[in-house]
Write a protein that holds these residues in place. Structure first.
Motif, mmCIF file in Angstrom:
data_model
loop_
_atom_site.group_PDB
_atom_site.id
_atom_site.type_symbol
_atom_site.label_atom_id
_atom_site.label_comp_id
_atom_site.label_asym_id
_atom_site.label_seq_id
_atom_site.Cartn_x
_atom_site.Cartn_y
_atom_site.Cartn_z
ATOM 1 N N THR A 32 -5.538 -7.135 -9.598
ATOM 2 C CA THR A 32 -5.663 -6.438 -8.441
ATOM 3 C C THR A 32 -5.562 -8.060 -7.420
ATOM 4 N N LEU A 78 -5.180 -2.605 -6.262
ATOM 5 C CA LEU A 78 -4.480 -3.140 -7.423
ATOM 6 C C LEU A 78 -3.276 -3.846 -6.198
ATOM 7 N N ASN A 79 -2.386 -4.282 -8.017
ATOM 8 C CA ASN A 79 -1.506 -5.679 -7.261
ATOM 9 C C ASN A 79 -0.401 -4.656 -7.532
ATOM 10 N N SER A 80 0.296 -3.882 -6.544
ATOM 11 C CA SER A 80 1.428 -2.790 -6.657
ATOM 12 C C SER A 80 2.082 -3.459 -7.353
ATOM 13 N N ASN A 81 2.614 -4.367 -7.420
ATOM 14 C CA ASN A 81 3.420 -5.380 -8.582
ATOM 15 C C ASN A 81 3.271 -5.063 -10.003
ATOM 16 N N ASP A 88 -1.436 -1.869 -13.805
ATOM 17 C CA ASP A 88 -1.236 -0.359 -14.670
ATOM 18 C C ASP A 88 -2.507 1.083 -14.031
ATOM 19 N N PRO A 89 -1.981 1.694 -13.091
ATOM 20 C CA PRO A 89 -3.160 2.509 -13.211
ATOM 21 C C PRO A 89 -3.690 3.124 -14.306
ATOM 22 N N THR A 115 -4.202 7.901 -12.341
ATOM 23 C CA THR A 115 -3.117 9.059 -12.525
ATOM 24 C C THR A 115 -3.117 10.220 -13.128
#
Length: 376
Positions: free
Chosen positions: A257, A282-285, A288-289, A325
């Motif tokens: 995060t 969330l940390n986009s890099n 895991d959503p 997702t």
């Protein structure tokens, strides 16, 4: 010779890479999804892992309800001149006879100066006896004394005045502009009026809680509820202690995060999606959503409702899983309530571990390539 050295270098590199991967030596922010699910009761673990849906959301939607007890709500307004223990009163009694009970010969009025209200709230008046003075106004005390003397002298007239004493007062501390001890006066006989007298709040209204201590009783309400429900604007009593403080609830956030910390609630209610937004998303890099987890010790009643079981005893460890997702994933996260002491954990995406593995292998091959160059 060079060919043999090259072969040995490659073989050694592959062995080291396999050792790194098989030994799980790669750095990471916490357990992966598979490791969390392996701790499930179904896998002989000690926690129930539950996917969040509408039924789970309804069963876990528990928010703290604050409010005053009936004793606080039923208390009526007190006069600003209410007598308290320690006050000093002045009494004057007129009798409608020449030879009265209290008056000297030839006098019709008797003055009893500096009558002290004792620690229990009583005073003594000759021929009237021991009378409860505290909690009464001077006017009410006058009526009581008159009724007591009327049985012994015809048509007595009584005057009661407070000579000394601060009267009823309350203390106000915490998140207000002016802390201190304030007298209960006619405009400040209710809780909201007294808070205004203290200069109002210096902390956000949304998370402000008002605690009132009266004798051995304690109650508290949300500041916003005080104005939403007029019944909560209780009448004050002398000696009340009013404490205004911020909500102390907090949750912990870990994993992929925007931040990893213990975070205070910023509103009375907090959903999972709001909690994620509050820490920067969330940390986009890394994130895991499909692996957003909430760890919680759930009370027995709620755990039974969530799991549909009647054989559970005591608090239970539950791990709630959110998959952002899914078609309804964002809605479930919006409706799922975060509670005090929850732990919000977001796992890393699988490809992140592959990237770390490749980096570890590449980093392992470089020094061996240098060794091969030197050998040649």
């Amino acid at each position: 010779m060079n060919t043999k050295t090259s072969r040995w270098a490659k073989l050694l590199a592959l062995c080291l890479a396999a050792s790194i991967v098989s030994g799980c030596a790669l750095p990471r922010s916490g357990p992966g999804k598979k490791e969390i699910f392996s701790g499930s009761v179904l896998e002989d673990g000690d926690a129930f892992v539950v996917s969040v849906n509408d039924r789970v959301t309804r069963a876990t939607s528990v928010t703290p309800i604050l409010g005053f007890s009936s004793d606080f709500l039923k208390a009526g307004l007190v006069g600003s001149d209410t007598i308290r223990p320690g006050d000093t009163l002045g009494l004057t009694v007129w009798e409608n006879v020449d030879d009265g009970l209290l008056a000297d010969q030839g006098q019709v009025a008797t003055r009893l100066e500096e009558v002290q209200v004792d620690g229990s709230g009583f005073i003594f008046v000759p021929y009237a006896g021991r009378i409860k003075a505290s909690g009464n106004t001077p006017e009410r005390l006058r009526q009581i004394i008159t009724e007591k003397l009327d049985a012994q002298t015809p048509d007595p007239q009584v005057l009661v005045t407070r000579l000394a004493g601060d009267g009823a007062s309350v203390s106000v501390v915490g998140g207000v502009a002016e802390q201190g001890v304030f007298a209960i006066e006619r405009p400040t006989r209710t809780l909201s009026a007294m808070i205004a007298r203290a200069g109002g709040l210096t902390i956000p209204n949304e998370i402000a809680q008002i605690n009132v201590v009266r004798g051995g009783a304690k109650s508290k309400v949300w500041f916003d509820d005080l104005y939403a429900d007029p019944r909560l604007d209780i009448a004050l009593r002398g000696g009340d202690k009013i404490l205004i403080q911020e909500d102390t609830r907090a949750f912990s956030v870990l994993g992929a995060t925007g931040t990893q910390n213990r975070v205070r609630f910023e509103t009375q209610t907090l959903s999972a999606i709001e909690a994620i937004a509050q820490v920067g998303g969330l940390n986009s890099n890394l994130a895991d959503p499909t692996g957003v987890f909430i760890f919680r010790n759930e009370p027995e009643a709620i755990a039974r409702a969530v799991l549909g079981r009647n054989d559970l005893v005591g608090d239970q460890r539950l791990v709630y899983v959110l998959d952002l997702t899914e078609p309804t994933g964002m809605f479930e996260a919006r409706d799922f309530a975060i509670r005090d002491d929850d732990t919000l954990y977001v796992t890393e995406a699988p490809f992140v571990q592959w990237q770390k593995t490749l980096s570890a292998i590449t980093g392992t091959l470089n020094p061996l390539a240098n060794y091969s160059t030197l050998a040649r």
